[in-house]
Scaffold this motif. Structure first.
Motif: not given
Ligand SMILES: Cc1cc2nc3c(=O)[nH]c(=O)nc-3n(C[C@H](O)[C@H](O)[C@H](O)COP(=O)(O)OP(=O)(O)OC[C@H]3O[C@@H](n4cnc5c(N)ncnc54)[C@H](O)[C@@H]3O)c2cc1C
Ligand code: SF4
Ligand code: SF4
Ligand code: SF4
Ligand code: SF4
Lengths: 470, 384
Positions: B21, B24, B27, B69-70
């Motif tokens: 999202g 990573g 994850t 991914g989100s």
């Molecule tokens: C619905 C939603 C809205 C968001 N809005 C914001 C925002 O406004 N501002 C902000 O700063 N961040 C927001 N985020 C968080 C952001 O998008 C990232 O998830 C966060 O920064 C972590 O990134 P990452 O690459 O480390 O996560 P990743 O390594 O991509 O891991 C994401 C994890 O989240 C889980 N996931 C994905 N979609 C969902 C979901 N719908 N419900 C529950 N778990 C889920 C996946 O299974 C995975 O385990 C939001 C996330 C979601 C799911």
């Protein structure tokens, strides 16, 4: 450890509701919100699926055996009683299995079709319009109880209503969503136009004259008409069997009663929801192939995987083709043992797609179907030939023989007063010498009508003449 | 590492970082927790397409790595999924997931000591069916052509497979009835400081935008999770800059204000005919029980007051089931929107429950799921 989660379709009716079943020791329902027919929402029946999918065991004459042995024994008995075997399939399984059973049944296939209806109405009866068209309708006329019979249609109707549609209900009781409530016997008061859309129920127990009369109403007014049906794949069953010789349930009852059918093979169809136990008792062999516990006592139970583990195509009321998300084909394999041949899933799947005129199954695109006009129909509205009647409102629980929490009848305030019924007590219902006592619920029902969403054992079809007392 | 510290970090696995999202990190942290046996299982969403994913409980590290991914159009909820399973588990959690998990913890259905909650900042989620329709009606693109999606500066942007971007402001979408679920619009939890570690993209600055995750450690467990991932070589972190920290605080404030505005707009007081309002809204209920099954703060099994006092044979104007639930959830409802999502007759249930919960929770100064404070209704004292 990884959860076993299956993407599947609810077998409760032909609405086509998607869901997940999660195997986690016990079975759980999970909501598949992206599912196009239902947005993940489920009715009482869909929510009860873990109970329906309770594991069942293959049996021969009351003794547990393997699936293969049960199928082999069934094959033996079927060939031994050649000439007096009937095959019943209502459409509660994949289109692929339905094609397979046609090959076995040849000319003794009994399906959910209702006898005595003009052939040019078949397409209209069996392939409904997309739900989005219901949402866009200006005047909707209901010949059923959407809350009880096809609950997922309610939100579509409310959507139309919020956009200004008028809703008329021709039903035994007032429906909260209707702007106008007309009793079935007063149907002459119904005003229809080209903007009207009639929605009615079409099922294996439908009364021929009743179906004809709604078809005639639509025809005469130039209104559109669409039918909702029970069973997960009723539409698929029709499409797969188009042009194939098939017989109705009323014919089956007659054939069993007069001894022409002695062995009955039922594919994912529970006969006790359809006809009286006296009729079933006349069979020398009842063979049921199913993935969920049948409520009829069978000589042979060929227990294949439950629907949620199967692979194959289902077609819903709208004509929408949907793939079951799993890999199981042991139902087809069992049919192969009975046929003495092997059924190849991929070949059958190709034939299914060809029959619908598609190359890939895409749940988000409804294939185009011919919707030919049908000719004029002679129909007369039957009057009730009894003062008081019990009306069975067929719902998914009744079709699958599963108990619901509804062991009561509905009747109106006036009847309660006239009979001097006590609050919290029961009403005595007698019919042809047998009598039962049931709790009651006061509802805006027509005078002298009792409504029930459950079979009590005294019914004679959908409408049963009864007498009431305290 | 300890509570209160903030970092900006990313996955050391290129593929995960790319698909994640923001960076990573979430994850990778989950995968490391599993690999190093901090937990026995992890909850992730198994993606089916842009608009569909199904939550699974897994012990397979690859399954976890694949989940990066989100998914903004997957309004799932994880509290009930892990309840009554006695798992040692780590999971990602939006604010409402965290709140549900904590409430289940208070009811002894989840052992919070064994639950590592990775909070996700959350601006809101959308219903997949609404998203599909929105793509066709507002964006004029086919849902199947969507390749990715992001939210930037108040705009919801969809990227199509041809590499083009399509942006519309969330305000405009919501005015037309699309956009976020209603409950998300007035949801008060934007940065889940009730989780063990709060993760999001707000506060990531400069070259790292889109390639890193901003984290805030909220508990010892959170520190352990992050340290474990660093030690395992899954994650790299650095200190955030002051600009980023300030920015994150500011956006959080703006979002909370927006939430309050929505709350005022939706919960216009009902001056007269309150009973009739609720009766009318519930008129089409078919008694399916889905609203109870799905509710993440309800921990009753089949036998519960709302079902025991209720009979389908009753003909009350409003069923005992609903009456009991309105009272029962007045202190417990977290406004997650799940009940509205699953209601087969589209009753705006969350709105109805919040009509009871808003005044009760305000008066009792109690916000369920935010901390371990005991639910006030657990402590009702009866006069002699
Ligand atoms: C619905 C939603 C809205 C968001 N809005 C914001 C925002 O406004 N501002 C902000 O700063 N961040 C927001 N985020 C968080 C952001 O998008 C990232 O998830 C966060 O920064 C972590 O990134 P990452 O690459 O480390 O996560 P990743 O390594 O991509 O891991 C994401 C994890 O989240 C889980 N996931 C994905 N979609 C969902 C979901 N719908 N419900 C529950 N778990 C889920 C996946 O299974 C995975 O385990 C939001 C996330 C979601 C799911
Ligand atoms: S019984 Fe029919 S309406 Fe109910 S969930 Fe199943 S398919 Fe949908
Ligand atoms: S209710 Fe709050 S935390 Fe939950 S998805 Fe909506 S905005 Fe996010
Ligand atoms: S009542 Fe509805 S909104 Fe409130 S916590 Fe339960 S499911 Fe969520
Ligand atoms: S989900 Fe809707 S229909 Fe089902 S019990 Fe709750 S309010 Fe009634």
């Amino acid at each position: 450890m990884t959860d076993n989660v299956y993407s599947t379709i609810c077998p409760g009716c032909n609405f086509g509701c998607g869901l997940y079943i999660r195997e986690n020791g016990a079975l759980e329902v999970d909501f598949r919100k992206s599912s196009p027919a239902n947005a993940g929402k489920l009715c009482r029946f869909g929510m009860s699926l873990p109970k329906i999918f309770a594991p069942i065991r293959p049996m021969v004459d009351g003794k547990e055996t393997t699936l293969e042995e049960a199928a082999k024994e069934a094959a033996k008995r079927i060939s031994a009683s050649k000439g007096s075997v009937g095959f019943l399939s209502l459409g509660n399984t994949t289109s692929e299995e339905l094609l397979a059973i046609q090959k076995i049944a040849e000319s003794s296939l009994y399906t959910g079709m209702v006898a005595g209806l003009p052939e040019d109405t078949y397409q209209t009866l069996n392939i409904g319009i997309p739900y989005s068209e219901i949402e866009a309708a200006k005047h909707i006329v209901l010949f059923m109880d959407p809350y009880e019979q096809y609950p997922l249609i309610v939100r579509r109707l409310l959507f139309a209503k919020n956009k200004g549609a008028k809703i008329s209900a021709v039903w035994w009781k007032d429906l909260p969503l209707a702007d106008e409530n007309i009793r079935p016997l007063d149907v002459s008061k119904l005003a229809l136009s080209k903007d009207s859309l009639i929605i009615a129920d079409y099922n294996p127990l439908s009364d021929t004259e009743q179906v004809k009369s709604v078809l005639a109403l639509a025809k005469n007014a130039g209104a559109r008409i669409t039918f909702l049906k029970p069973f997960a794949n009723s539409t698929g069953a029709y499409l797969m069997a188009k042009g194939i010789k098939q017989k109705s349930i009323s014919q089956l009852v007659e054939d069993i009663n007069n001894g022409a059918i002695k062995t009955l093979f039922c594919l994912e169809s529970d006969p006790s929801a359809l006809f009286p136990s006296e009729t079933l008792a006349k069979l020398s062999n009842l063979i049921i192939q199913a993935g969920q516990q049948p409520s009829s006592k069978a000589n042979i139970v060929i227990a294949n995987e439950p629907l949620y583990k199967k692979k194959g195509t289902l077609i819903n009321n709208e004509g929408r083709a949907q793939s079951l998300g799993c890999a199981g084909t042991d139902g087809l394999d069992a049919l192969g043992i009975i046929a003495g041949a092997k059924f190849d899933f991929d070949t059958l799947n190709e034939s299914v797609k060809k029959a619908i005129g598609i190359t890939t199954v895409d749940e988000f695109t409804i294939p185009k179907y011919d919707r030919p006009a049908y000719g004029a129909i002679q129909a007369s509205i039957k009057s009730l030939d009894t003062k008081t009647a019990l009306v069975s409102v067929y719902n998914p629980f009744m079709w699958s023989g599963l108990a619901d929490d509804n062991d009561f009848v509905e009747l109106n305030q006036r009847s309660v007063q006239a009979l001097k019924l006590m609050k919290g007590a029961t009403v005595k219902i007698s019919s042809n010498g047998s009598a039962i006592e049931k709790k009651f619920r006061v509802a805006p029902v027509q005078d002298n009508i009792l409504l029930a969403g459950k079979r009590f054992g005294i019914e004679k079809g959908i409408i049963t003449p009864v007498e009431l007392s305290r | 590492m300890q509570k209160g510290e903030m970092y900006v970090g990313w996955s050391t696995k290129e593929e995960v970082r790319k698909r994640g999202g923001s960076g990573g990190l979430v994850t990778s942290m989950l995968a490391a927790a599993l690999e190093k046996k901090l937990v026995d299982a992890v909850v992730v969403l198994k993606k089916i397409n842009e608009f569909e994913a199904v939550p699974i409980i897994t012990s397979d590290v690859n399954e976890v790595l694949n989940s990066a991914g989100s998914l903004h159009s997957v309004p799932s909820h994880f509290a009930k999924l892990i309840a009554n399973r006695n798992l040692k588990v780590a999971l990602p959690a939006k604010g409402c997931d965290v709140r549900g998990i904590i409430e289940q913890g208070k009811r002894n259905a989840i052992n919070l000591d064994n639950t590592f909650i990775v909070g996700l900042n959350c601006g809101g989620s959308m219903h997949p069916v609404v998203t599909r329709e929105m793509l066709e009606v507002m964006y004029k693109i086919k849902p199947e052509d969507v390749h990715g999606e992001e939210i930037e500066k108040g705009k919801l942007i969809f990227e199509t497979k041809d590499g083009k971007e399509h942006a519309i402001t969330i305000d405009e979408l919501e005015e037309k009835g699309f956009g976020r679920r209603e409950s998300c619009r007035y949801c008060t939890i934007k940065v889940p400081n009730n989780s063990d570690i709060a993760c999001g993209n707000w506060g990531v600055t400069g070259d790292l935008v889109g390639k890193a995750t901003f984290v805030e450690i909220n508990s010892e467990k959170g520190a352990k999770l992050l340290q474990n991932a660093i030690d395992a070589g899954y994650v790299q972190v650095q200190k955030p800059d002051d600009k980023g920290i300030a920015m994150r605080g500011k956006i959080k404030g703006v979002m909370e204000e927006l939430g309050k505005k929505w709350k005022g707009k939706i919960f216009v007081p009902i001056e007269t005919g309150r009973l009739e309002y609720f009766r009318k809204e519930l008129e089409h209920c078919i008694d399916c029980g889905a609203c109870k099954t799905v509710c993440p703060t309800c921990s009753c099994g089949d036998i519960s007051k709302c079902t025991q006092y209720h009979s389908r044979g009753d003909a009350y104007k409003m069923s005992m089931y609903h009456l009991v639930r309105f009272l029962h959830l007045a202190d417990a409802c977290i406004g997650c929107g799940q009940c509205s999502d699953v209601c087969p007759v589209d009753i705006p249930l969350t709105r109805l429950y919040r009509r009871f919960a808003n005044p009760v929770q305000e008066q009792l100064k109690y916000e369920p799921g935010m901390d371990m404070q005991k639910p006030p209704y657990f402590e009702v004292k009866l006069n002699e």
